[in-house]
Enzyme design. Structure first.
Site, PDB file in Angstrom:
ATOM      1  N   HIS A 143       0.821  -1.205   0.000  1.00  8.89           N
ATOM      2  CA  HIS A 143       0.000   0.000   0.000  1.00  8.89           C
ATOM      3  C   HIS A 143       0.852   1.249   0.000  1.00  8.89           C
ATOM      4  CE1 HIS A 143      -3.826  -2.163   0.932  1.00  8.89           C
ATOM      5  NE2 HIS A 143      -4.112  -1.320  -0.025  1.00  8.89           N
TER       6      HIS A 143
ATOM      7  N   ARG B  43      -8.846   1.128 -14.680  1.00  7.64           N
ATOM      8  CA  ARG B  43      -8.631  -0.161 -13.994  1.00  7.64           C
ATOM      9  C   ARG B  43      -9.557  -0.200 -12.783  1.00  7.64           C
ATOM     10  NH1 ARG B  43      -2.880   1.125 -15.336  1.00  7.64           N
ATOM     11  NH2 ARG B  43      -1.940  -0.666 -16.369  1.00  7.64           N
TER      12      ARG B  43
ATOM     13  N   ARG C 112     -12.517  -1.167 -17.742  1.00  5.23           N
ATOM     14  CA  ARG C 112     -12.161  -2.574 -17.890  1.00  5.23           C
ATOM     15  C   ARG C 112     -12.852  -3.382 -16.798  1.00  5.23           C
ATOM     16  NH1 ARG C 112      -5.937  -4.098 -17.545  1.00  5.23           N
ATOM     17  NH2 ARG C 112      -6.242  -3.695 -15.340  1.00  5.23           N
TER      18      ARG C 112
ATOM     19  N   GLU D 178      -3.749  -9.070 -25.164  1.00 10.27           N
ATOM     20  CA  GLU D 178      -2.572  -9.265 -24.312  1.00 10.27           C
ATOM     21  C   GLU D 178      -2.111 -10.720 -24.258  1.00 10.27           C
ATOM     22  OE1 GLU D 178      -3.478  -7.248 -20.617  1.00 10.27           O
ATOM     23  OE2 GLU D 178      -5.469  -8.111 -20.481  1.00 10.27           O
TER      24      GLU D 178
ATOM     25  N   ASN E 227       1.917  -4.407 -21.570  1.00  6.27           N
ATOM     26  CA  ASN E 227       2.637  -4.916 -20.388  1.00  6.27           C
ATOM     27  C   ASN E 227       2.512  -6.435 -20.336  1.00  6.27           C
ATOM     28  OD1 ASN E 227       2.748  -2.200 -19.854  1.00  6.27           O
ATOM     29  ND2 ASN E 227       1.175  -2.242 -18.261  1.00  6.27           N
ATOM     30  N   ASP E 228       1.291  -6.922 -20.470  1.00  5.56           N
ATOM     31  CA  ASP E 228       1.103  -8.369 -20.429  1.00  5.56           C
ATOM     32  C   ASP E 228       1.522  -9.026 -21.726  1.00  5.56           C
ATOM     33  OD1 ASP E 228       0.220  -9.246 -17.895  1.00  5.56           O
ATOM     34  OD2 ASP E 228      -1.626  -8.109 -18.189  1.00  5.56           O
TER      35      ASP E 228
ATOM     36  N   ARG F 255       6.581 -10.197 -15.451  1.00  8.33           N
ATOM     37  CA  ARG F 255       6.820  -8.748 -15.432  1.00  8.33           C
ATOM     38  C   ARG F 255       7.219  -8.224 -14.058  1.00  8.33           C
ATOM     39  NH1 ARG F 255       0.624  -6.642 -16.654  1.00  8.33           N
ATOM     40  NH2 ARG F 255       1.002  -4.830 -15.351  1.00  8.33           N
TER      41      ARG F 255
ATOM     42  N   CYS G   9      -2.680   0.534 -24.365  1.00  5.86           N
ATOM     43  CA  CYS G   9      -2.747   1.162 -23.047  1.00  5.86           C
ATOM     44  C   CYS G   9      -1.685   0.653 -22.068  1.00  5.86           C
ATOM     45  CB  CYS G   9      -4.145   0.978 -22.446  1.00  5.86           C
ATOM     46  SG  CYS G   9      -4.655  -0.744 -22.336  1.00  5.86           S
TER      47      CYS G   9
HETATM   48  C1  PEP Z   1      -1.300  -4.260 -19.854  1.00 12.14           C
HETATM   49  O1  PEP Z   1      -1.219  -5.464 -19.586  1.00 12.14           O
HETATM   50  O2  PEP Z   1      -0.573  -3.676 -20.664  1.00 12.14           O
HETATM   51  C2  PEP Z   1      -2.310  -3.415 -19.179  1.00 12.14           C
HETATM   52  C3  PEP Z   1      -2.527  -2.181 -19.565  1.00 12.14           C
HETATM   53  O3  PEP Z   1      -2.984  -3.957 -18.138  1.00 12.14           O
HETATM   54  P1  PEP Z   1      -2.376  -4.165 -16.669  1.00 12.14           P
HETATM   55  O4  PEP Z   1      -1.050  -3.457 -16.610  1.00 12.14           O
HETATM   56  O5  PEP Z   1      -3.386  -3.608 -15.733  1.00 12.14           O
HETATM   57  O6  PEP Z   1      -2.242  -5.653 -16.596  1.00 12.14           O
HETATM   58 MG    MG Z   2      -2.813  -6.472 -18.532  1.00  6.82          MG
END
Ligand code: PEP
Ligand code: MG
Length: 758
Positions: free
Chosen positions: A361, A468, A504, A607, A630-631, A641, A678
């Site tokens: 946190h 999110r 989302r 993703e 990211n994923d 990651r 994103c």
């Molecule tokens: C991603 O995976 O790029 C994404 C935007 O979602 P999160 O980072 O919340 O998994």
């Molecule tokens: Mg993701």
């Protein structure tokens, strides 16, 4: 053998003094293997030599004195080859060097193994024997295993020594490594905060006056509630409300039904209030710490924080804030959310926490406050940090203690450049993201995790590309109700009237989980995550979708996005449920004639790599695609990651990732489906330019990156960046991609962004 090995490693890591730990270890190894000598040499990468630091068998006067160059002698050879060297008669080996001061003339057999941590040779462990013979395979295996296990302990121990031995005149400074908890760079004095009280040291005592103890406890609970209200008020208006839910959760735990009730029961059965509190908190902490799930494990720290705050109030003590310097970097064993709230507004420039991760946190709050933070740093005695100057690099998770002049100047320059650039780019914040030759792209906001919507409305973005929804689900003790969710989503939708807001659906699992919905899996990122959970629990999904649709009444700007889609059936099922929620709600709500419940667009996140090969079919099922880079990066490259050990392999500029992103753009254009991205890549200057050149329609990022990316886009020519992309797609390694992109940004006059690390 295994027990001996464990004992040696455990004893070594528990010994606070590196010298005595090493001495004890060589004695133990010599005894276990029943040989004549065991020694340890530590690498000095600046002076390029190994220093003999501990030995049971070599002359004592050579300890701390004898050095062997990285390319010299048998020890050097072990380091160079990075593998064990087993020689029956060392004295006859061509690379043997005679060092009279160590007195090893009688020693013939030699076995040396490198001690390697994260690909770096930290030292050499050697055993020697008078009898000329090869050491057995078992002995070799024992030494190799021991070296591998010692590497981490040694890396930590070295970190601690390093702080005191920093050479102020040398042209380099070593860093202590942690996890990047909140980005940004800061320089300042460290101020170590020790908990004013510590529940773990409270002795267990019985009482003869439980009524009095009960009364004391109730007073402490009331005061603690008031403290949390005070902390919440302090942060209100600075960060979004949903970040403050942590203090609501603390208050809920204090309720009679939870911790409060259990403590009261223990008091009634004859324990003092402090003892009863300790028993209950220790019990919860143990339960949480034993969980596999990293997010839930972090909650142990929240419980401890709550327990210590209650103890402080039981003892009627106050947190002493008087000797705080004007500006400081907060350092503590475990920086907690309430500590952050406490010191906010009082010159807090940065955060260093020995415990915790980017799920803590404290890290979540630090990101919301925009304060650079490093979490889970290598273990070092805190007293060694107090009042020392340091550099906190919240981008890399590196802490430089007592940095030398050169490094200090470098970072000061970086901070100045960052500030200058931030001021400069602010000027284009409200202008469109258009290239010099008129090509436009829409920039949108990522919201929900890192900054409050209220504070991002004026960031110059066109709506929200990714909201999110996890955080409001996380900081609680049960699922939020439909009306609670509706209230929250309405706030978000109404902050961006007439602009699209992409929400989302719940994306928990993987590294994010809910305290009241534990998931224990060996492979959480490949397990029950995102849409897989919500389709298995339609009651959760329907409730959330209904809340979104209800919030959209009178707004009409909602778009719904589905995370972690890996096949067509998931899209069909989710769409069916969204339709069900839509029709049910339409029937329930009383619309005046002619009015209808607004129908949201539905999109999916790209993703999971598999869906890249089904884009055409998917395009027929939904209204838009949004790439979660990211994923997508983690799944394409099979690199967790959040795992520091493999973080150097996680790279969205890997040619495979870039080619996949380009392919997605081509296929989407062919299907005429709107495409956005994103993930973090969108907020990096080079990344944004590549995506623009690939043909992405929208990029979504955190509020503080919007102006920067607009500036970059407004200073390039679309034709130029198309050529840049074409060349990038021919390159074979991430390194080639990075250096070519840096060169290009320099040529476009955007080199400042590379140098400032923005
Ligand atoms: C991603 O995976 O790029 C994404 C935007 O979602 P999160 O980072 O919340 O998994
Ligand atoms: Mg993701």
């Amino acid at each position: 053998m295994l027990t001996t090995l464990r004992r040696i490693v455990l004893e070594f890591s528990k010994n606070a003094e590196l010298d005595s730990a090493l001495n004890r270890m060589v004695e133990q190894i010599k005894e276990t293997i029943n040989t004549d000598c065991c020694s340890i040499y530590l690498a000095d990468h600046v002076k390029q030599h190994f220093l003999l630091v501990a030995s049971d068998g070599l002359a004592e006067r050579s300890l701390g004195q004898t050095t062997i160059g990285f390319t010299e002698g048998l020890v050097g050879l072990v380091g160079q080859r990075e593998e064990p060297l087993n020689i029956a008669n060392a004295q006859h080996h061509p690379q043997f060097i005679h060092a009279p001061e160590v007195e090893e003339d009688e020693l013939n057999a030699f076995l040396g193994t490198p001690i390697i941590h994260r690909r770096k040779v930290l030292g050499i462990l050697s055993i020697q024997q008078k009898q000329a013979r090869y050491f057995t395979e078992n002995e070799e295996a024992f030494l190799v295993t021991l070296s591998a296990q010692l590497a981490t302990s040694l890396a930590n121990a070295e970190a601690s020594v390093l702080i005191n031995e920093q050479d102020a005149n040398s042209h380099w400074t070593k860093a202590l490594h942690g996890v990047a908890g909140s980005s940004g760079v800061t320089i300042g004095e460290m101020f170590v905060v020790y908990p004013a009280v510590n529940l773990t040291t409270v002795p267990l005592q019985r009482t003869k006056t439980p009524e009095r103890q009960l009364q004391l406890f109730e007073e402490a609970v009331t005061k603690t509630r008031a403290d949390f209200d005070f902390l919440t008020n302090k942060l209100q208006g600075i960060i979004a409300d949903n970040f403050l839910d942590i203090f609501d959760m603390y208050k809920q735990l204090l309720d009679n039904a939870n911790i409060g009730k259990e403590v009261a029961q223990n008091i009634t059965s004859g324990w003092t209030a402090e003892s009863a509190l300790k028993q209950v908190i220790d019990g919860y902490v143990l339960q949480f710490e034993a969980l596999d799930d990293p997010y839930l494990r972090e909650r142990a720290s929240d419980i401890r924080d709550l327990g210590n705050r209650l103890l402080l109030n039981l003892k009627k003590l106050n947190i002493d804030e008087h000797q705080l310097p004007k500006e400081f970097i907060l350092v503590a064993e475990d920086v907690t959310a309430s500590m952050l709230a406490q010191y906010q507004h009082q010159g807090l420039k940065g955060i260093v926490s020995l415990e915790g991760s980017n799920n803590s946190h404290a890290a979540i709050l630090a990101r919301a406050l925009g304060v650079p933070a490093i979490m889970g740093i290598e273990k070092i005695p805190l007293s060694q940090l107090h009042q020392k100057d340091c550099i906190v690099d919240g981008y890399s998770g590196e802490l430089f203690v007592q940095p030398n002049e050169v490094l200090l100047r470098e970072y000061q320059h970086l901070i100045t450049q960052e500030t200058l650039l931030a001021d400069k780019v602010k000027r284009v914040e409200k202008l469109p993201a258009v290239t010099t030759d008129g090509h436009t792209i829409e920039l949108q906001l990522n919201a929900g995790l890192s900054s409050g919507v209220e504070h991002s409305k004026n960031s110059g973005a066109v709506g929200i590309g990714l909201y999110r929804t996890e955080i409001p689900f996380m900081n609680r003790s049960c699922f939020p109700s439909e009306s609670e969710q509706t209230h929250l989503y309405r706030q978000v939708l109404s902050a961006f009237p007439k602009q699209p807001v992409t929400m989302r659906t719940l994306d928990v699992g993987g590294d994010k989980s809910l305290p009241y919905f534990p998931i224990n899996e060996d492979n959480p990122f490949l397990g029950w995550r995102g849409i897989r959970i919500t389709l298995d629990h339609p009651e959760i999904f329907l409730l959330q979708v209904r809340a979104m649709l209800r919030a959209n009444v009178g707004q009409g700007n909602l778009e719904i996005m589905l995370p972690m889609i890996s096949n067509i059936v998931e899209v069909e099922e989710a769409t069916r449920l969204i339709n069900q929620a839509y029709y049910e709600l339409s029937a329930e709500l009383d619309f005046s004639q002619g009015d209808k419940l607004p129908r949201p667009k539905i999109g999916i996140m790209i993703e999971v790599p598999g869906v890249i090969y089904q884009l055409e079919e998917l395009a027929n099922k939904v209204d838009f695609f949004s790439v979660g880079s990211n994923d997508l990066t983690q799944y394409l490259l099979a690199v967790d990651r959040n795992n520091a050990r493999v973080s150097s392999l996680y790279n969205s500029y890997h040619p495979a990732v870039l080619r996949a992103l380009s392919y997605i753009a081509k296929q989407s254009a062919r299907s005429s489906i709107p495409l956005s991205l994103c993930g973090e890549l969108a907020s990096e200057p080079a990344g944004a330019l590549l995506l623009l050149a690939m043909g992405y329609d929208k990029l979504s990022m955190n509020a503080h990156n919007i102006a920067k990316i607009k500036w970059v886009i407004r200073h390039v020519d679309f034709h130029q960046i198309k050529m840049m992309l074409a060349h990038v797609l021919t390159l074979s390694t991430s390194k080639q991609v990075h250096s070519y992109l840096n060169e290009q940004l320099e040529q476009f006059g955007l080199g400042g962004f590379v140098r400032a690390g923005m």
